[in-house]
Design a protein around this motif. Structure first.
Motif, short mmCIF file in Angstrom:
data_model
loop_
_atom_site.label_atom_id
_atom_site.label_comp_id
_atom_site.label_asym_id
_atom_site.label_seq_id
_atom_site.Cartn_x
_atom_site.Cartn_y
_atom_site.Cartn_z
N ASP A 205 6.62 -5.34 7.89
CA ASP A 205 6.68 -3.91 8.21
C ASP A 205 6.85 -3.08 6.94
O ASP A 205 6.19 -2.05 6.75
N ALA A 206 7.73 -3.55 6.06
CA ALA A 206 7.97 -2.82 4.81
C ALA A 206 6.74 -2.88 3.91
O ALA A 206 6.36 -1.86 3.29
N LEU A 207 6.10 -4.02 3.83
CA LEU A 207 4.91 -4.17 3.00
C LEU A 207 3.77 -3.31 3.50
O LEU A 207 3.05 -2.66 2.72
N SER A 208 3.60 -3.27 4.80
CA SER A 208 2.49 -2.50 5.39
C SER A 208 2.63 -1.01 5.18
O SER A 208 1.63 -0.28 5.14
N SER A 209 3.85 -0.54 5.02
CA SER A 209 4.08 0.90 4.83
C SER A 209 4.26 1.28 3.36
O SER A 209 4.44 2.46 3.04
N ALA A 210 4.21 0.32 2.47
CA ALA A 210 4.46 0.58 1.05
C ALA A 210 3.31 1.37 0.43
O ALA A 210 2.14 1.19 0.79
N GLU A 211 3.66 2.20 -0.52
CA GLU A 211 2.67 3.07 -1.17
C GLU A 211 2.05 2.36 -2.38
O GLU A 211 2.74 1.81 -3.23
N MET A 212 0.73 2.41 -2.45
CA MET A 212 0.01 1.77 -3.54
C MET A 212 -0.09 2.67 -4.76
O MET A 212 0.08 3.89 -4.67
N VAL A 213 -0.37 2.05 -5.90
CA VAL A 213 -0.58 2.80 -7.13
C VAL A 213 -1.96 3.44 -7.10
O VAL A 213 -2.95 2.75 -6.84
N PRO A 214 -2.07 4.75 -7.35
CA PRO A 214 -3.39 5.36 -7.43
C PRO A 214 -4.18 4.72 -8.57
O PRO A 214 -3.65 4.48 -9.65
N ALA A 215 -5.43 4.40 -8.31
CA ALA A 215 -6.24 3.73 -9.32
C ALA A 215 -6.51 4.64 -10.51
O ALA A 215 -6.83 5.82 -10.35
N LYS A 216 -6.34 4.09 -11.71
CA LYS A 216 -6.67 4.82 -12.92
C LYS A 216 -8.18 4.75 -13.12
O LYS A 216 -8.88 3.95 -12.52
N GLU A 217 -8.69 5.58 -14.00
CA GLU A 217 -10.13 5.63 -14.22
C GLU A 217 -10.70 4.29 -14.64
O GLU A 217 -11.76 3.87 -14.20
N TRP A 218 -9.95 3.55 -15.50
CA TRP A 218 -10.45 2.27 -15.98
C TRP A 218 -10.49 1.20 -14.91
O TRP A 218 -11.16 0.18 -15.04
N GLU A 219 -9.76 1.44 -13.78
CA GLU A 219 -9.75 0.46 -12.70
C GLU A 219 -10.90 0.63 -11.73
O GLU A 219 -11.18 -0.26 -10.95
N ARG A 220 -11.56 1.77 -11.79
CA ARG A 220 -12.59 2.03 -10.81
C ARG A 220 -13.85 1.22 -11.10
O ARG A 220 -14.18 0.95 -12.24
N ILE A 221 -14.53 0.88 -10.03
CA ILE A 221 -15.79 0.17 -10.19
C ILE A 221 -16.78 1.13 -10.83
O ILE A 221 -16.96 2.25 -10.36
N PRO A 222 -17.44 0.74 -11.93
CA PRO A 222 -18.34 1.64 -12.63
C PRO A 222 -19.39 2.22 -11.70
O PRO A 222 -20.00 1.54 -10.89
N GLY A 223 -19.57 3.55 -11.83
CA GLY A 223 -20.59 4.22 -11.05
C GLY A 223 -20.17 4.55 -9.63
O GLY A 223 -20.99 4.94 -8.81
N SER A 224 -18.88 4.41 -9.31
CA SER A 224 -18.43 4.72 -7.95
C SER A 224 -17.04 5.31 -8.00
O SER A 224 -16.41 5.39 -9.04
N ASP A 225 -16.55 5.73 -6.83
CA ASP A 225 -15.18 6.23 -6.74
C ASP A 225 -14.31 5.27 -5.97
O ASP A 225 -13.28 5.61 -5.42
N VAL A 226 -14.75 4.00 -5.92
CA VAL A 226 -14.03 2.98 -5.16
C VAL A 226 -12.76 2.57 -5.89
O VAL A 226 -12.78 2.27 -7.07
N SER A 227 -11.65 2.56 -5.18
CA SER A 227 -10.39 2.13 -5.78
C SER A 227 -9.40 1.84 -4.67
O SER A 227 -9.68 2.02 -3.49
N GLY A 228 -8.22 1.34 -5.08
CA GLY A 228 -7.14 1.12 -4.12
C GLY A 228 -7.54 0.23 -2.98
O GLY A 228 -8.07 -0.84 -3.15
N ALA A 229 -7.28 0.70 -1.74
CA ALA A 229 -7.52 -0.13 -0.56
C ALA A 229 -9.00 -0.44 -0.35
O ALA A 229 -9.35 -1.39 0.34
N ASP A 230 -9.90 0.36 -0.98
CA ASP A 230 -11.32 0.12 -0.82
C ASP A 230 -11.91 -0.70 -1.94
O ASP A 230 -13.12 -0.87 -2.05
N ALA A 231 -11.07 -1.22 -2.83
CA ALA A 231 -11.55 -1.95 -4.00
C ALA A 231 -12.22 -3.26 -3.61
O ALA A 231 -11.92 -3.85 -2.57
#
Length: 459
Positions: A205-231
């Protein structure tokens, strides 16, 4: 004789440099740290282990064991350093990170054929008198990624890899945990944190409600805005929150699997378990096995302290996720790790599409030998397909390009036994033993053939 340039001081690069030097070549080893660091490294040391400290199973006739046996027979310098800096880890080979890096640094420093240059390489200009081994790893700098795109003419893929949390051993409540190895396999070197169903439900329950780190620019898949839960995560190294998102009990069948871990206090398996693996020789820190995550540090503190025994734990490092880059090897690489269109440039380690510490070192071992052959004007001989090394090379160069993902060494990659023999031998362990026996025989023959060339070159 052509000179060899090795770019990258992680795992594959130093192994490639040491192998090529052992084969009688002069090598320049480039590493950009500390001039420029990466988002995941913490030091400028050679062979820094960023994620876990485990080089996987040493259980006889397992696929990771086979790969390491082949490496030992081929005089792998980094694997020897790992053996010399090993810490207790049951049936696995795990190392003291600092000790391991120090031993690798000493091997490089003491080798008169290797020159170390601490600077960032930003171009891959080809010279007729030089062989280049590119082993810059999953966090290859933007300049070199652009160079690879220029040379290969293809888009690079990206996946997300991870770092597990590390806890101060003195802050673990030892009254709530127990030492055990799964199925009593190997020595009982792992600390096990057992969960009841109620404790597990509270954790999920605690894990499911925990807040993720917003993806930094270098973490994003090149050419897209995919990050975080959609990575696009690498399936072999998923963050725990992603595993939990796939089903409430999914973690209990993954990194929190309790099977074979009998609690001596109850005589039963717990409902779920978190395993802690010794981090260094002093045994003053442990990492949470398989607990990579992409949660904010404050959320990690809240969630991870729900693990029995870690209620008051001091975490020395929090979990992280970082983006890894690798090339689409089936479209651009030969079985001797050379770019098809640029045969004097070899790609080694995770950048080539192998996954894991041991696999990266193995790729460096092969790249160093292939580069040495080219430097001496010879044609490199691919590793035998039946071997673990050859199976890895076959996978990364013959997989379906459209769905190519990095791979660890597994029996699925090895040549299967003949169908009639498979039907005759029902026991999987016996089939694996035969596969390993055949692999090692072919590997030994390949080493004999290539070692003759080495003797001629050195002479």
């Amino acid at each position: 004789m052509k000179k060899i340039k090795v770019i990258g001081g992680g795992l594959a690069g130093p192994e490639a440099a040491l192998q090529a030097a052992w084969m009688g070549c002069d090598v320049t080893l480039y590493e950009m740290r500390p001039i420029r660091s990466t988002e995941a490294h913490q030091t400028s040391d050679f062979a820094e282990l960023v994620c876990s400290n485990s080089l996987k199973s040493e259980s006889e006739n397992s696929a990771p064991w086979l790969l390491k046996q082949e490496m030992r027979r081929a005089n792998s310098f980094l694997l020897a350093a790992a053996d010399d800096s090993a810490v207790p880890a049951g049936h696995a080979l795990a190392v003291d990170r600092v000790e391991f890096s120090a031993k690798v640094a000493a091997l490089i420093e003491q080798n008169p054929r290797i020159t170390v240059v601490r600077e960032e390489v930003t171009s891959l200009g080809e010279r007729a008198d030089e062989i280049t081994v590119l082993a810059t790893g999953p966090l290859t700098s933007p300049a070199l990624v652009a160079e690879l795109q220029r040379l290969t003419g293809s888009q690079h893929l990206a996946f997300y890899d991870s770092i597990s949390p590390i806890v101060d051993a003195s802050t673990i409540d030892m009254d709530k945990v127990y030492f055990a190895a799964r199925w009593d396999k190997g020595t009982a070197d792992y600390i096990n944190c057992p969960f009841t169903k109620e404790e597990y439900d509270r954790f999920i329950d605690a894990l499911s409600s925990a807040e993720m780190v917003p993806a930094k620019e270098w973490e994003r898949i090149p050419g897209s805005d995919v990050s975080g839960a959609d990575a696009k995560y690498f399936e072999g190294c998923l963050p725990i929150e992603e595993i939990a998102r796939r089903g409430r009990d999914t973690l209990r069948f993954g990194p929190m699997k309790p099977a074979g871990l009998t609690n001596p206090k109850t005589g039963r398996w717990p409902y779920a378990v978190v395993q802690l693996r010794q981090e260094n020789l002093r045994a003053d820190s442990y990492n949470l096995v398989g607990f990579q995550n992409h949660l904010k540090y404050g959320e990690q503190a809240r969630v991870l302290r729900l693990i029995p025994g870690l209620e008051n734990a001091n975490f020395l490092r929090w979990g992280q996720i970082h983006r890894n880059t690798y090339i689409n090897s089936p479209t651009v690489l030969t079985e001797t790790l050379a770019l098809r269109a640029h045969p004097n440039i070899l790609i080694a380690g995770q950048l080539s599409g192998v996954e894991g510490y041991t696999e990266s070192i193995a790729g460096g071992l092969l790249a160093g030998r292939f580069a040495a052959a080219l430097a001496h004007g010879q044609t490199p001989v691919p590793a035998p397909r039946i071997s673990a090394h050859g199976s890895l090379m076959h996978y990364i160069t013959h997989s379906e390009a459209r769905n190519f993902q990095p791979a660890n060494v597994t029996f699925d990659l090895l040549l299967p036994l003949e169908e009639d023999l498979r039907k005759k031998i029902r026991d999987k362990k016996e089939r694996h033993r035969i596969q390993c026996e055949r692999a090692l025989a072919a590997w030994d023959l390949w080493l004999q053939e290539t070692s003759l060339k080495r003797a001629e070159n050195v002479a």
